[in-house]
Design an enzyme around this catalytic site. Sequence first.
Site, mmCIF file in Angstrom:
data_model
loop_
_atom_site.group_PDB
_atom_site.id
_atom_site.type_symbol
_atom_site.label_atom_id
_atom_site.label_comp_id
_atom_site.label_asym_id
_atom_site.label_seq_id
_atom_site.Cartn_x
_atom_site.Cartn_y
_atom_site.Cartn_z
ATOM 1 N N GLU A 181 0.933 -1.252 0.140
ATOM 2 C CA GLU A 181 0.082 -0.005 -0.164
ATOM 3 C C GLU A 181 0.806 1.224 0.066
ATOM 4 O OE1 GLU A 181 -1.521 3.208 0.944
ATOM 5 O OE2 GLU A 181 -1.724 2.422 3.083
ATOM 6 N N CYS A 215 -2.588 7.985 4.648
ATOM 7 C CA CYS A 215 -2.631 7.565 3.353
ATOM 8 C C CYS A 215 -3.863 8.081 2.578
ATOM 9 C CB CYS A 215 -2.433 6.143 3.290
ATOM 10 S SG CYS A 215 -0.951 5.448 4.134
#
Length: 492
Positions: free
Chosen positions: A243, A277
């Site tokens: 990720e 994020c």
Amino acid sequence: MTCSPTSWFTPQPFNHSHRVAKFCYADKELINKAILASVAARREWDLKPVQDRAQILFKAADVISGPKRAEVLAKTMIGQGKTVIQAEIDAAAELIDFFRFNAKHAVELQHQQPLDAEGSTNRAIYRGLEGFVAAVSPFNFTAIGGNLAGTPALMGNVVLWKPSDAALSASYAVYRILRECGLPPNVIQFLPADGPVFGDAITSSEHLAGINFTGSVPTFKRLWKQVAQNLDTYRTFPRLAGECGGKNFHFVHKSADVESVVSGTIRSAFEFGGQKCSACSRIYVPTSLWPRIRDGLVSVVQEMRVGDPVEDLGTFFSAVIDDKSFGRIRSWLQHAKSSANLTVLAGGGCSDKTGYFVEPTIVETKDPRDAIMNEEIFGPVLSVYVYPDDDYKQVLQLIDSTSPYALTGAVFAKDESVVEEASKVLRNAAGNFYVNDKSTGSVVAQQPFGGARASGTNDKPGGPHYVLRWTSPQVVKETHVPLREWKYPYMR
């Protein structure tokens, strides 16, 4: 065993003269010894019933929710600069949920079995991967480190966990809790290390079975390339899960609720200083709503307190994580002030005198493809593009094509036909898509998290299928009726 003779310190983000943790790096020799120790521990751990492995995570979740909660929260606040609410939703709530739900999913997976046929039975055995898994965790979520290392271990794997230098204190607390709750030695090994040294060591080992990564695109690409170059070295094809962040968007239609847009965008863009994020860093606003949305955003930013999250609970967010991050964000602020296409509407200041502080900043752009609209900043900087109301269809196409990332995004609209159209156009622009809600705040088991394109491999940790990513299933057929004849019936 040896480590680098140099001692390192983790500075406190909001008071960098204060040292939070002292550590040394594992060198190549120590990393290789850890690999051999993990491989030696793998067989016994993999053969342990999944119910027994799950009990360790269930127990750890109970410990974090009770007697160790204050310690883990305090270390997350002090070491990573989180406010009390941000530490609570990360190091307590999300980490506890990861442990409990993944343990639940692992046990339930054992009941997913193939069909039997007359005269024979079939069963699936969910083995761990043959080798070790390298877990590389980031600074911004204590919970992510626990998940990256804990879930592969839950599924029968052995793990080398390289934590972020900036999150060592909280990460080590999580590791110690797992050990105290019954995790055997060498199943998870906690290895602070220089990134390239760690990457070179794991990717050159024949025993590499997987990499579970959260971090930057360049680092993940480097690891991927190293794995590709060393394919002939490995006993198996390594599993790569990553990720890598995003350039997350809020799209606002003229039918949107202005108050919801303002409040949601403030929280998404500036909670934890934009270091999530999923943080919103670009917003597209129709001309008709812009004056109200602009005034709302600027008013809140001017009221917002940035400071010490431990001493002042009224602090909305604190300093960014370190000097490298501060320098990168400062260069973006300089770009915003010097570019003819950009106007700083609020904030724009920064100082690293005491801590790595950056003001919450709002920048309006005339060019929707300016670098500030497509590159990840990972700080408290929100970029705005104002568009003519009737051009919203073109703007949807613009959002989809502007950035290489595809992590999170949100659509604010009361017009259901617009929501439906946006959902289709932006189908591949976000792995987590929100309607009339901010782009942050995914909850384990409710919104499994992850995105594709440059944002990663979209394995959706927090969902029921994530545990399957870390197994190598074996299917066993057992026949109960002996085969007496080699000829087929038609041959007789």
